[in-house]
Design a protein around this motif. Structure first.
Motif, PDB file in Angstrom:
ATOM      1  N   THR A 178    -134.965  19.496 -62.309  1.00 33.16           N
ATOM      2  CA  THR A 178    -134.949  17.702 -62.887  1.00 33.16           C
ATOM      3  C   THR A 178    -133.308  18.290 -62.705  1.00 33.16           C
ATOM      4  N   SER A 179    -132.776  18.440 -62.069  1.00 33.30           N
ATOM      5  CA  SER A 179    -130.536  18.976 -62.538  1.00 33.30           C
ATOM      6  C   SER A 179    -130.449  17.723 -61.302  1.00 33.30           C
ATOM      7  N   ILE A 180    -130.794  17.147 -60.485  1.00 31.72           N
ATOM      8  CA  ILE A 180    -130.737  16.437 -59.151  1.00 31.72           C
ATOM      9  C   ILE A 180    -130.144  15.155 -60.293  1.00 31.72           C
ATOM     10  N   GLU A 181    -128.624  14.616 -59.905  1.00 32.65           N
ATOM     11  CA  GLU A 181    -128.195  13.430 -61.009  1.00 32.65           C
ATOM     12  C   GLU A 181    -128.522  12.572 -60.662  1.00 32.65           C
ATOM     13  N   GLU A 182    -128.620  11.105 -61.548  1.00 33.33           N
ATOM     14  CA  GLU A 182    -129.652   9.872 -60.857  1.00 33.33           C
ATOM     15  C   GLU A 182    -128.962   9.138 -61.301  1.00 33.33           C
ATOM     16  N   ILE A 183    -128.899   7.518 -60.415  1.00 30.93           N
ATOM     17  CA  ILE A 183    -128.578   6.106 -60.998  1.00 30.93           C
ATOM     18  C   ILE A 183    -129.623   5.875 -62.109  1.00 30.93           C
ATOM     19  N   LYS A 184    -128.830   6.308 -64.076  1.00 30.45           N
ATOM     20  CA  LYS A 184    -129.600   5.639 -64.930  1.00 30.45           C
ATOM     21  C   LYS A 184    -130.628   4.359 -64.694  1.00 30.45           C
ATOM     22  N   VAL A 185    -131.840   4.177 -63.780  1.00 31.11           N
ATOM     23  CA  VAL A 185    -132.967   3.055 -64.026  1.00 31.11           C
ATOM     24  C   VAL A 185    -134.132   4.015 -64.561  1.00 31.11           C
ATOM     25  N   PRO A 186    -135.573   3.244 -65.156  1.00 28.85           N
ATOM     26  CA  PRO A 186    -135.857   3.317 -65.344  1.00 28.85           C
ATOM     27  C   PRO A 186    -136.739   3.664 -64.111  1.00 28.85           C
ATOM     28  N   SER A 187    -137.912   3.894 -63.917  1.00 27.22           N
ATOM     29  CA  SER A 187    -138.959   4.053 -62.911  1.00 27.22           C
ATOM     30  C   SER A 187    -140.157   2.768 -63.195  1.00 27.22           C
ATOM     31  N   VAL A 188    -140.789   3.248 -61.485  1.00 25.36           N
ATOM     32  CA  VAL A 188    -141.416   1.872 -61.262  1.00 25.36           C
ATOM     33  C   VAL A 188    -142.370   1.318 -61.912  1.00 25.36           C
ATOM     34  N   SER A 189    -142.715   2.597 -62.301  1.00 27.85           N
ATOM     35  CA  SER A 189    -144.068   2.125 -63.610  1.00 27.85           C
ATOM     36  C   SER A 189    -143.547   2.256 -65.047  1.00 27.85           C
ATOM     37  N   GLU A 190    -142.561   2.880 -65.403  1.00 30.10           N
ATOM     38  CA  GLU A 190    -142.418   2.517 -66.858  1.00 30.10           C
ATOM     39  C   GLU A 190    -141.815   0.683 -66.250  1.00 30.10           C
ATOM     40  N   LEU A 191    -141.072   0.325 -65.749  1.00 34.77           N
ATOM     41  CA  LEU A 191    -140.632  -0.808 -65.530  1.00 34.77           C
ATOM     42  C   LEU A 191    -141.419  -1.818 -65.941  1.00 34.77           C
ATOM     43  N   ARG A 192    -142.472  -1.681 -64.533  1.00 38.11           N
ATOM     44  CA  ARG A 192    -144.229  -2.428 -64.505  1.00 38.11           C
ATOM     45  C   ARG A 192    -144.265  -2.135 -66.134  1.00 38.11           C
ATOM     46  N   LYS A 193    -144.787  -1.289 -66.849  1.00 41.76           N
ATOM     47  CA  LYS A 193    -146.092  -0.721 -68.069  1.00 41.76           C
ATOM     48  C   LYS A 193    -145.705  -1.426 -69.205  1.00 41.76           C
ATOM     49  N   THR A 194    -144.169  -1.364 -69.037  1.00 44.35           N
ATOM     50  CA  THR A 194    -143.426  -1.053 -70.198  1.00 44.35           C
ATOM     51  C   THR A 194    -142.379  -2.298 -70.222  1.00 44.35           C
ATOM     52  N   ALA A 195    -141.524  -3.317 -69.274  1.00 50.02           N
ATOM     53  CA  ALA A 195    -141.011  -4.029 -68.970  1.00 50.02           C
ATOM     54  C   ALA A 195    -141.661  -5.472 -68.561  1.00 50.02           C
ATOM     55  N   GLY A 196    -142.820  -4.951 -67.914  1.00 52.71           N
ATOM     56  CA  GLY A 196    -143.967  -6.260 -67.250  1.00 52.71           C
ATOM     57  C   GLY A 196    -142.235  -6.444 -65.709  1.00 52.71           C
TER      58      GLY A 196
END
Length: 496
Positions: A286-304
């Motif tokens: 998973t060495s591809i560089e990505e923008i720093k933002v949580p995943s959809v499921s993390e945002l929904r589960k953790t932050a609502g």
């Protein structure tokens, strides 16, 4: 005709420039911008099949490729016959080639490189490929048929619009019908049928369209409505992915134990080494560089955070986060989508790099970076499918693969785009959750501990080397005892 290493002397160069400039000025149409590029090798290495045509070679970059030429040339000639026969004009193909020959000096300006050929050969090449493209777009609009849609949208495989306009003029015999309207309808139908995104409702300024891929790009990202911003590009490798704090701590502990070299610790070191190896293997996958933002499921589960589909009038430049809800435009994904996305992104980035008139940002690239960031697993895709944000027949696993293998852009726009603001707001909401704050603090402490261990390891290593050097040089028992005492102190520290 220019070539990569054609400079042979001052006077030769002056004569060549004078001839080129006069020939371009003599053409009655404006010189188009550079817009058909050779795909950088770094992009081709990521996904060669996304940029190299498989069946149809168009234009000087691919027309004469042996396999494409042998398999398709007669099909091209048959298609040309279908186009010119209804007009019942003698030697119409000769007239088309002659009209194109008159604008060859400005056609050259569309390409970043081209082979050494006579103007007659170039004129016939573009006449054949342009008429073939006209036939295919017509068949696609009437019957939904084309030999290979993916080949038609590849950046290296584009035919400049100035060539297509001259073909249409020849076919219409300088009639009153508007060439722009004819080509725009063909381009519009093709783009609507194949774009992963909704197209802008308003008409595109056809004077700014360079070719079929360029039309699709402008229909997705309407640059006329935005304030132009500078685009900066970083060198490959300048953005290093930050290692997890736990991995840093393990590496530091392994290094410390290795220097102290306690025999009883060897089994433990073997376990740590195995864990580190697994971490490295996971990092490589998973060495591809990505923008720093949580995943959809993390945002929904953790932050609502909720995800909803934007209205039909909104596109990729209208992503927003309001009252705990992130609104995203629809994207339709099928077997053609990755090729189209990659070539649209390549066109955007290369135009931003090479356009001397500006007007090109990285809106599409930023959007794809964002999708790469929020899609990590099938769970994320399922959430977006439920909200009708992702549509199409591409399987969930294939969508995850798509957005986890497109590398993060090495470019960024000056100022803060609306999408970057949305990312900042999502991160702020996510980081404000207590469990996330605790986790980040733990990672911070682990990273600090790793740095402390690394520092002490460096000192202990230096002392060991110093002891060996001093003993060899002087044989002094006093110095040896002193260095040994310090090493034992450090050893007791690491044994905690």
């Amino acid at each position: 005709m220019a070539s990569e290493n054609s400079f042979t002397g001052d006077q030769t160069w002056v004569d060549q420039m004078r001839k080129t400039l006069k020939s371009q000025i003599a053409v009655a149409i404006d010189t188009p911008p550079l817009s058909i590029f050779s795909i950088p090798q770094s992009l081709k290495d990521e996904k060669p099949a996304a940029y190299v045509p498989k069946r149809i070679g168009l234009g000087p970059k691919h027309h004469f490729q042996t396999k494409l030429y042998q398999n398709m040339q007669q099909n091209k000639l048959t298609a040309i016959k279908r186009v010119v026969k209804p007009h019942q004009i003698p030697d119409l193909e000769d007239q088309v080639a002659e009209k194109i020959k008159q604008i060859i000096p400005v056609v050259f300006a569309c390409y970043d490189s081209f082979p050494e050929m006579s103007e007659d050969a170039f004129a016939w090449l573009f006449a054949i490929d342009g008429l073939f493209l006209l036939d295919q777009l017509g068949a696609y609009a009437e019957k939904g048929f084309a030999i290979d849609v993916k080949d038609f949208i590849m950046l290296e495989n584009q035919i400049p619009l100035v060539v297509l306009k001259e073909i249409e003029n020849a076919l219409l015999q300088y009639g009153d019908r508007k060439v722009e309207g004819l080509w725009e309808s063909k381009f519009r139908f093709f783009a609507q049928a194949n774009s992963p995104f909704l197209l802008a409702n308003e008409n595109i300024d056809f004077s700014r369209v360079n070719h079929l891929l360029g039309y699709m790009y402008h229909s997705i990202v309407n640059n006329e409505m935005m304030t132009s911003r500078d685009v900066n590009f970083m060198n490959p490798g300048s953005m290093q992915a930050e290692k997890p704090a736990t991995e840093e701590l393990l590496e530091a502990a392994i290094q410390a134990a290795g220097i102290i070299n306690i025999p009883a610790a060897k089994p433990f070191l073997g376990v740590l080494g195995s864990i580190e190896k697994l971490l490295h293997e996971s990092e490589e996958e998973t060495s591809i560089e990505e923008i720093k933002v949580p995943s959809v499921s993390e945002l929904r589960k953790t932050a609502g955070v909720k995800f909803e589909l934007s209205t039909n009038e909104e596109g990729i430049r209208n992503i927003c986060f309001v009252d705990g809800t992130c609104r995203l435009p629809v994207i339709t994904l099928n077997f053609k989508s990755e090729v189209i996305l990659r070539n649209l992104m390549a066109y955007e980035k290369l135009m931003a790099k090479n356009s001397i008139m500006g007007g090109f940002g990285l809106e599409l690239t930023e959007y794809v970076d964002f999708m790469c960031g929020i899609i990590d697993s099938v769970k994320d895709v399922k959430v977006l499918r439920e909200q009708k944000i992702i549509e199409g027949d591409l399987r969930d696993e294939e969508i995850v693969q798509l957005f986890n293998t497109i590398g993060r852009s090495l470019g960024y726009m000056s100022g803060l785009s609306s999408l970057r603001k949305t990312v900042a707001e999502l991160n702020k909401v996510y980081d404000s959750v207590l469990s996330v704050r605790i986790k980040k603090e733990a990672e911070k402490q682990a990273r600090a501990a790793a740095k402390a261990i690394t520092f002490l390891v460096s000192i202990s290593g230096a002392l060991v080397l110093a002891r060996q050097a001093l003993v060899q040089a002087s044989g002094s028992n006093t110095i040896q005892m002193l260095v040994s005492f310090v090493s034992q102190l450090l050893g007791s520290f690491f044994s905690f």
